[in-house]
Every structure is written in C-alpha cells, then in structure tokens.
Design a protein around this motif. Structure first.
Motif, PDB file in Angstrom:
ATOM      1  N   VAL A  12       0.837  -1.205   0.000  1.00 18.73           N
ATOM      2  CA  VAL A  12       0.000   0.000   0.000  1.00 18.73           C
ATOM      3  C   VAL A  12       0.870   1.251   0.000  1.00 18.73           C
ATOM      4  O   VAL A  12       0.622   2.188  -0.766  1.00 18.73           O
ATOM      5  N   ALA A  13       1.891   1.274   0.826  1.00 16.99           N
ATOM      6  CA  ALA A  13       2.760   2.449   0.896  1.00 16.99           C
ATOM      7  C   ALA A  13       3.453   2.717  -0.442  1.00 16.99           C
ATOM      8  O   ALA A  13       3.575   3.869  -0.865  1.00 16.99           O
ATOM      9  N   ASN A  14       3.865   1.659  -1.132  1.00 20.33           N
ATOM     10  CA  ASN A  14       4.590   1.824  -2.392  1.00 20.33           C
ATOM     11  C   ASN A  14       3.679   2.130  -3.578  1.00 20.33           C
ATOM     12  O   ASN A  14       4.060   2.858  -4.486  1.00 20.33           O
ATOM     13  N   ARG A  15       2.483   1.571  -3.596  1.00 18.44           N
ATOM     14  CA  ARG A  15       1.639   1.660  -4.785  1.00 18.44           C
ATOM     15  C   ARG A  15       0.437   2.586  -4.647  1.00 18.44           C
ATOM     16  O   ARG A  15      -0.312   2.786  -5.587  1.00 18.44           O
ATOM     17  N   PHE A  16       0.242   3.192  -3.475  1.00 20.28           N
ATOM     18  CA  PHE A  16      -0.935   4.032  -3.273  1.00 20.28           C
ATOM     19  C   PHE A  16      -1.045   5.169  -4.289  1.00 20.28           C
ATOM     20  O   PHE A  16      -2.123   5.380  -4.850  1.00 20.28           O
ATOM     21  N   PRO A  17       0.023   5.919  -4.576  1.00 20.00           N
ATOM     22  CA  PRO A  17      -0.127   7.017  -5.550  1.00 20.00           C
ATOM     23  C   PRO A  17      -0.627   6.540  -6.917  1.00 20.00           C
ATOM     24  O   PRO A  17      -1.514   7.156  -7.509  1.00 20.00           O
ATOM     25  N   ALA A  18      -0.102   5.452  -7.411  1.00 21.62           N
ATOM     26  CA  ALA A  18      -0.534   4.938  -8.718  1.00 21.62           C
ATOM     27  C   ALA A  18      -1.976   4.443  -8.661  1.00 21.62           C
ATOM     28  O   ALA A  18      -2.760   4.669  -9.588  1.00 21.62           O
ATOM     29  N   LEU A  19      -2.335   3.790  -7.572  1.00 24.59           N
ATOM     30  CA  LEU A  19      -3.713   3.306  -7.414  1.00 24.59           C
ATOM     31  C   LEU A  19      -4.686   4.477  -7.298  1.00 24.59           C
ATOM     32  O   LEU A  19      -5.787   4.442  -7.851  1.00 24.59           O
ATOM     33  N   PHE A  20      -4.278   5.524  -6.607  1.00 24.30           N
ATOM     34  CA  PHE A  20      -5.141   6.701  -6.476  1.00 24.30           C
ATOM     35  C   PHE A  20      -5.342   7.373  -7.835  1.00 24.30           C
ATOM     36  O   PHE A  20      -6.445   7.770  -8.179  1.00 24.30           O
ATOM     37  N   ARG A  21      -4.266   7.493  -8.625  1.00 23.03           N
ATOM     38  CA  ARG A  21      -4.386   8.080  -9.965  1.00 23.03           C
ATOM     39  C   ARG A  21      -5.390   7.296 -10.799  1.00 23.03           C
ATOM     40  O   ARG A  21      -6.246   7.860 -11.471  1.00 23.03           O
ATOM     41  N   TYR A  22      -5.282   5.994 -10.752  1.00 22.94           N
ATOM     42  CA  TYR A  22      -6.190   5.121 -11.500  1.00 22.94           C
ATOM     43  C   TYR A  22      -7.635   5.334 -11.035  1.00 22.94           C
ATOM     44  O   TYR A  22      -8.541   5.488 -11.848  1.00 22.94           O
ATOM     45  N   ALA A  23      -7.832   5.388  -9.728  1.00 26.03           N
ATOM     46  CA  ALA A  23      -9.174   5.602  -9.181  1.00 26.03           C
ATOM     47  C   ALA A  23      -9.705   6.972  -9.570  1.00 26.03           C
ATOM     48  O   ALA A  23     -10.890   7.130  -9.878  1.00 26.03           O
ATOM     49  N   TYR A  24      -8.837   7.958  -9.583  1.00 23.59           N
ATOM     50  CA  TYR A  24      -9.254   9.318  -9.945  1.00 23.59           C
ATOM     51  C   TYR A  24      -9.755   9.362 -11.389  1.00 23.59           C
ATOM     52  O   TYR A  24     -10.780   9.953 -11.683  1.00 23.59           O
ATOM     53  N   VAL A  25      -9.028   8.726 -12.263  1.00 23.67           N
ATOM     54  CA  VAL A  25      -9.432   8.728 -13.662  1.00 23.67           C
ATOM     55  C   VAL A  25     -10.735   7.946 -13.833  1.00 23.67           C
ATOM     56  O   VAL A  25     -11.593   8.319 -14.617  1.00 23.67           O
ATOM     57  N   LEU A  26     -10.911   6.876 -13.066  1.00 23.19           N
ATOM     58  CA  LEU A  26     -12.151   6.104 -13.134  1.00 23.19           C
ATOM     59  C   LEU A  26     -13.355   6.894 -12.618  1.00 23.19           C
ATOM     60  O   LEU A  26     -14.425   6.855 -13.209  1.00 23.19           O
ATOM     61  N   THR A  27     -13.184   7.594 -11.504  1.00 22.84           N
ATOM     62  CA  THR A  27     -14.325   8.245 -10.857  1.00 22.84           C
ATOM     63  C   THR A  27     -14.537   9.676 -11.307  1.00 22.84           C
ATOM     64  O   THR A  27     -15.662  10.161 -11.311  1.00 22.84           O
ATOM     65  N   GLY A  28     -13.469  10.383 -11.608  1.00 24.01           N
ATOM     66  CA  GLY A  28     -13.597  11.761 -12.055  1.00 24.01           C
ATOM     67  C   GLY A  28     -13.486  12.799 -10.963  1.00 24.01           C
ATOM     68  O   GLY A  28     -13.522  13.990 -11.238  1.00 24.01           O
TER      69      GLY A  28
END
Length: 175
Positions: A12-28
């Motif tokens: 989670v600590a290593n991949r959170f920024p990339a996962l958040f970016r992905y979620a942001y693009v999905l949700t808007g």
C-alpha cells in the motif's frame, strides 16, 4: 500472519499514488477516488493471504476497483456514514499530468461513469476489448460501442468552438 500484514502495508505504501491516480481517472473526482481506493484496498487486505502468492497484486486491486465501479452503475449506491473524516486527503503530484492535458480532465469527468471506465481501461490501462469486457462484466460489443460513443463525445467537447463552426460550414458547402 504478522509478516503478511507487513507485506500488505508495504504494498500500500509503495503503490498508493498509482492506485489513487487510477481511481481518480475512473471516478472523475478526488473524493470518490479516495473512497474507491479505500474500498478496494480493504477487500484486498482481507484476501491478501491468497493474493500475495500471485504475480500481480496491483492488477488485482485495479480489477477490484473497476468491478466496484461497474457494480455502482448497476445498483443504487447506499451511503455508509463514518464517525470521522480521514486525517488528510490523498496528494499525488503525478495526478497533475491528468489535469495538464488541455481539458481532458474536464472532458472525462463530463462522460457517464461507464464510458469513462471503458476509456480508462482501454487507453490508460491499455487493456484489450476482451480484457476490458471481462473486468467490467459486460460483452465485447458493449465495450466497443461505449468506447466509440465516449471518443465521439470527447472529440466534440475538445474541439474549439471556432473549429467546430468551420467544420459545420465545410459540411454545408459540400452538400
């Protein structure tokens, strides 16, 4: 079990920024993205003992996020109230890339959630039509039609008004 929990926390600590970016693009938007990442990571944490033996835990989380979004389209969303708000909002400098793409952020946000998810999976995640259909739980034809409609809407919204008017005038002149 303590070692497995540590591995999950490190993931989670290593991949959170990339996962958040992905979620942001999905949700808007940031708030829905934070909720989506939290829900997907909660589900992943519960299943971590099975997932960590696989080669791609991040892929598992991304697929989970896409499926959560697909389920939100299918049924009404029930709000879950919590006692307190998160201590701080997610902050990711890499997300600025999406904001800097000359109106792409606003154009994606204006799309219906299903169209946005298809575009994110097809063009940001570079999944094939079959893979996108499998992730979203729909047919390949649905993916193709949603992508086509979404791209048409993006083109229309991204064209400057002047170019759009001259395009219409050209079409009238050819008729």
């Amino acid at each position: 079990m303590r070692g497995a929990g540590g591995q999950f926390e490190e993931f989670v600590a290593n991949r959170f920024p990339a996962l958040f970016r992905y979620a942001y693009v999905l949700t808007g938007n940031q708030h829905d993205a934070e909720d989506l990442v939290q829900e997907a990571l909660t589900r992943t944490g519960v299943a971590w003992g099975r997932i960590r033996r696989k080669d791609d835990p991040e892929g598992y989380v991304r697929t989970t996020m896409a499926r959560i979004m697909a389920n939100r389209w299918r049924r009404p969303r029930l709000e879950h109230l919590v006692e307190g708000v998160p201590e701080h909002a997610a902050d990711d400098p890499g997300l600025d890339r999406v904001h800097e793409m000359d109106g792409l952020d606003a154009a994606l946000t204006a799309l219906p959630p299903r169209m946005r998810a298809v575009l994110v999976l097809r063009y940001f995640e570079q999944l094939s039509e079959e893979e996108t259909a499998r992730v979203l739980g729909c047919s390949r034809g649905t993916v193709k039609s949603q992508a086509s409609r979404a791209l048409a809407k993006l083109r229309a919204s991204m064209l400057p008004q002047e170019a759009e008017q001259s395009l219409m005038e050209d079409r009238r002149g050819r008729s």
